[in-house]
Design a protein around this motif. Structure first.
Motif, PDB file in Angstrom:
ATOM      1  N   UNK A 317       0.834  -1.210   0.000  1.00  0.00           N
ATOM      2  CA  UNK A 317       0.000   0.000   0.000  1.00  0.00           C
ATOM      3  C   UNK A 317       0.864   1.254   0.000  1.00  0.00           C
ATOM      4  N   UNK A 318       1.910   1.245   0.809  1.00  0.00           N
ATOM      5  CA  UNK A 318       2.798   2.403   0.886  1.00  0.00           C
ATOM      6  C   UNK A 318       3.479   2.664  -0.457  1.00  0.00           C
ATOM      7  N   UNK A 319       3.911   1.582  -1.137  1.00  0.00           N
ATOM      8  CA  UNK A 319       4.536   1.747  -2.460  1.00  0.00           C
ATOM      9  C   UNK A 319       3.544   2.334  -3.448  1.00  0.00           C
ATOM     10  N   UNK A 320       2.327   1.820  -3.434  1.00  0.00           N
ATOM     11  CA  UNK A 320       1.306   2.285  -4.377  1.00  0.00           C
ATOM     12  C   UNK A 320       0.939   3.749  -4.133  1.00  0.00           C
ATOM     13  N   UNK A 321       1.051   4.191  -2.890  1.00  0.00           N
ATOM     14  CA  UNK A 321       0.742   5.577  -2.552  1.00  0.00           C
ATOM     15  C   UNK A 321       1.915   6.517  -2.789  1.00  0.00           C
ATOM     16  N   UNK A 322       3.056   5.968  -3.202  1.00  0.00           N
ATOM     17  CA  UNK A 322       4.215   6.801  -3.517  1.00  0.00           C
ATOM     18  C   UNK A 322       4.945   7.322  -2.301  1.00  0.00           C
ATOM     19  N   UNK A 323       4.923   6.541  -1.212  1.00  0.00           N
ATOM     20  CA  UNK A 323       5.636   6.946  -0.003  1.00  0.00           C
ATOM     21  C   UNK A 323       6.543   5.810   0.460  1.00  0.00           C
ATOM     22  N   UNK A 324       7.520   6.135   1.293  1.00  0.00           N
ATOM     23  CA  UNK A 324       8.553   5.170   1.671  1.00  0.00           C
ATOM     24  C   UNK A 324       7.990   3.997   2.479  1.00  0.00           C
ATOM     25  N   UNK A 325       8.553   2.812   2.240  1.00  0.00           N
ATOM     26  CA  UNK A 325       8.177   1.639   3.028  1.00  0.00           C
ATOM     27  C   UNK A 325       8.746   1.764   4.442  1.00  0.00           C
ATOM     28  N   UNK A 326       8.186   0.974   5.351  1.00  0.00           N
ATOM     29  CA  UNK A 326       8.656   0.976   6.731  1.00  0.00           C
ATOM     30  C   UNK A 326       9.839   0.035   6.908  1.00  0.00           C
ATOM     31  N   UNK A 338       1.888  11.400   7.090  1.00  0.00           N
ATOM     32  CA  UNK A 338       2.342  11.438   5.702  1.00  0.00           C
ATOM     33  C   UNK A 338       1.236  12.006   4.807  1.00  0.00           C
ATOM     34  N   UNK A 339       1.560  12.967   3.952  1.00  0.00           N
ATOM     35  CA  UNK A 339       0.521  13.592   3.112  1.00  0.00           C
ATOM     36  C   UNK A 339      -0.172  12.623   2.154  1.00  0.00           C
ATOM     37  N   UNK A 340       0.501  11.530   1.804  1.00  0.00           N
ATOM     38  CA  UNK A 340      -0.083  10.587   0.834  1.00  0.00           C
ATOM     39  C   UNK A 340      -1.077   9.614   1.482  1.00  0.00           C
ATOM     40  N   UNK A 341      -1.067   9.535   2.821  1.00  0.00           N
ATOM     41  CA  UNK A 341      -1.822   8.500   3.534  1.00  0.00           C
ATOM     42  C   UNK A 341      -3.039   9.094   4.242  1.00  0.00           C
TER      43      UNK A 341
END
Length: 448
Positions: A317-326, A338-341
């Motif tokens: 989900x994080x990859x698809x939203x364009x934000x860094x993985x944990x 995070x602005x994308x989440x």
């Protein structure tokens, strides 16, 4: 409709400073006479925002608007008939609203434009009247019919009510206090469009405040003064009474320096306690508001403490939203920052989530994402209120005060600010004047 000429004469006799403004409205046409086949459809919002926080079920948009455009033929008819417009012939001399000019004004001001966008809006769900937004005019009815019929979709439009313009008298709002009571006429309040604003929301807001303060005065209670940090109503009134206006004032978000805090989603948080205190909010509604506040507090505490473990689905989900993985598990609040989440993105991974109203999640998400900015504005509001708390006596004679520049004396005498904060917002009064005035007020306090 007849003009209230005698009322203006009576106001002049009371030495109330009046000015002449103008306003207008577009034509209304019959829905059945419009050809919608080639017009662009404008859908309403899917997620609607009701007017009242008491509304339990969100209303659905049942009608749509359409867009069309004027053209060179429309423009030529206007130009050929400008001499017949009361505004251009000199019959109407009032100053019109800056942000919604008449259609002939647009044609003259923006003569290089080949077309102008127009919105066709239904006046209601069950009426045949359609409102031609952007087509206000003072031209004679025969000219209006001619130029309307040059517009795509309106070639055979039947006009139910022609556009018209009016001019009217209004007060110079610097003659008013923040309560909207006149400085020199105790018990007389200015309300609505008469105060120099445009109509609709601005006028209604001032009518509400004037009415509240008139009632509070009769009851012998403290007046209601909404400041710039509390509401757009407070901003509107402060702008009018402090800066005045040379054309009908329209309230826009850009007029507030605290617009990150003055949002429609938190209007109940800002104003419900005030409404309850003065008796306009029932105990039942106030208790519902307090319950919502408690839900927001508990939910914010939950997202701060809830740990979200790493899973393959979460990383995907994080990859698809364009934000860094944990790299390690983290608290839910860190992901929500995070602005994308969004809350909805985290729903599959939030195992303790309760079924709360949308408004609760909305408040928590906004407060988390914009925490730093909101705290900065709240600090600015706190400083503004510190200056607002320094009251200026109503009977102060600025001409006798030493340390103020001549321009500042003139401006302060004209506006008669009620506190130091308002004084600092007057055009022509600089920070040094405010500092000098503060020292004078402190010395006056010590002398008493």
């Amino acid at each position: 409709m007849f003009p209230a000429n005698e009322l203006s004469k009576a106001l002049y006799k009371l030495n109330i400073p009046l000015r002449r403004f103008k306003t207008g409205t577009p034509s209304r046409v019959n829905r059945k006479s419009i050809d919608f086949s080639e017009l662009d459809v404008q859908e309403g919002d899917k997620l609607t925002v009701p007017f009242s926080f008491e509304t339990k079920e969100r209303p659905k948009n049942k009608v749509v608007c359409h867009i069309t455009y004027s053209n060179e033929k429309t423009k030529q008819i206007i130009l050929d008939n400008l001499h017949r417009s009361p505004m251009y012939s000199g019959k109407i001399e009032g100053k019109g609203p800056r942000y919604c000019p008449s259609f002939e004004d647009k044609i003259v001001r923006f003569s290089d434009k080949e077309r102008h966008q127009l919105f066709i809006e239904p006046c209601g769900e069950n009426t045949e009247e359609m409102y031609l937004q952007g087509l206000s005019s003072s031209l004679p009815e025969d000219v209006q019919l001619d130029f309307i019929h040059t517009i795509k979709g309106l070639e055979h439009a039947q006009v139910m009510r022609a556009a018209y313009a009016i001019e009217y008298d209004c007060v110079d709002p610097t003659a008013l206090k923040a309560t909207l009571e006149f400085h020199d006429l105790e018990g007389l309040y200015g309300a609505g469009q008469f105060n120099g604003s445009s109509g609709y929301e601005e006028a209604a807001a001032q009518g509400l405040v004037a009415g509240i303060n008139a009632a509070l005065k009769i009851k012998g209670e403290e007046p209601l003064i909404l400041d710039r940090g509390s509401s757009y109503i407070g901003t509107l009134i402060d702008d009018l009474i402090t800066k005045g206006c040379t054309d009908p004032y329209r309230m826009m978000t850009g007029r507030s320096e605290y617009r990150l805090v003055l949002r429609q989603d938190n209007a109940d948080i800002r104003l419900t306690p005030i409404g309850h205190k003065i008796g306009l909010i029932s105990d039942e509604r106030y208790n519902a508001f307090l319950y919502k506040q408690e839900q927001i507090k508990k939910e914010l505490s939950r997202v701060k403490s809830l740990s979200i473990p790493i899973t393959d689905d979460l990383q995907k989900m994080l990859r698809e939203k364009g934000t860094a993985e944990l790299k390690t598990g983290c608290k839910m609040i860190e992901l929500l920052k995070r602005p994308q989440i969004t809350y909805e993105d985290l729903k599959p991974f939030d195992l303790t989530r309760e079924d709360l109203p949308y408004e609760v999640f909305e408040q928590v998400e906004i407060s988390v994402k914009y925490e730093g900015y909101i705290k900065k504005q709240e600090a600015q509001i706190k400083e503004m209120r510190r200056l607002e708390a320094k009251r200026i006596p109503d009977d102060i004679d600025y001409s006798t005060l030493k340390g103020l520049r001549l321009e500042a004396i003139e401006k302060l005498s004209a506006v008669r600010p009620q506190n130091l904060g308002q004084a600092g917002r007057i055009s022509g009064v600089n920070p040094a004047d405010v500092t000098a005035l503060n020292i004078i007020l402190e010395s006056m306090k010590n002398d008493r």
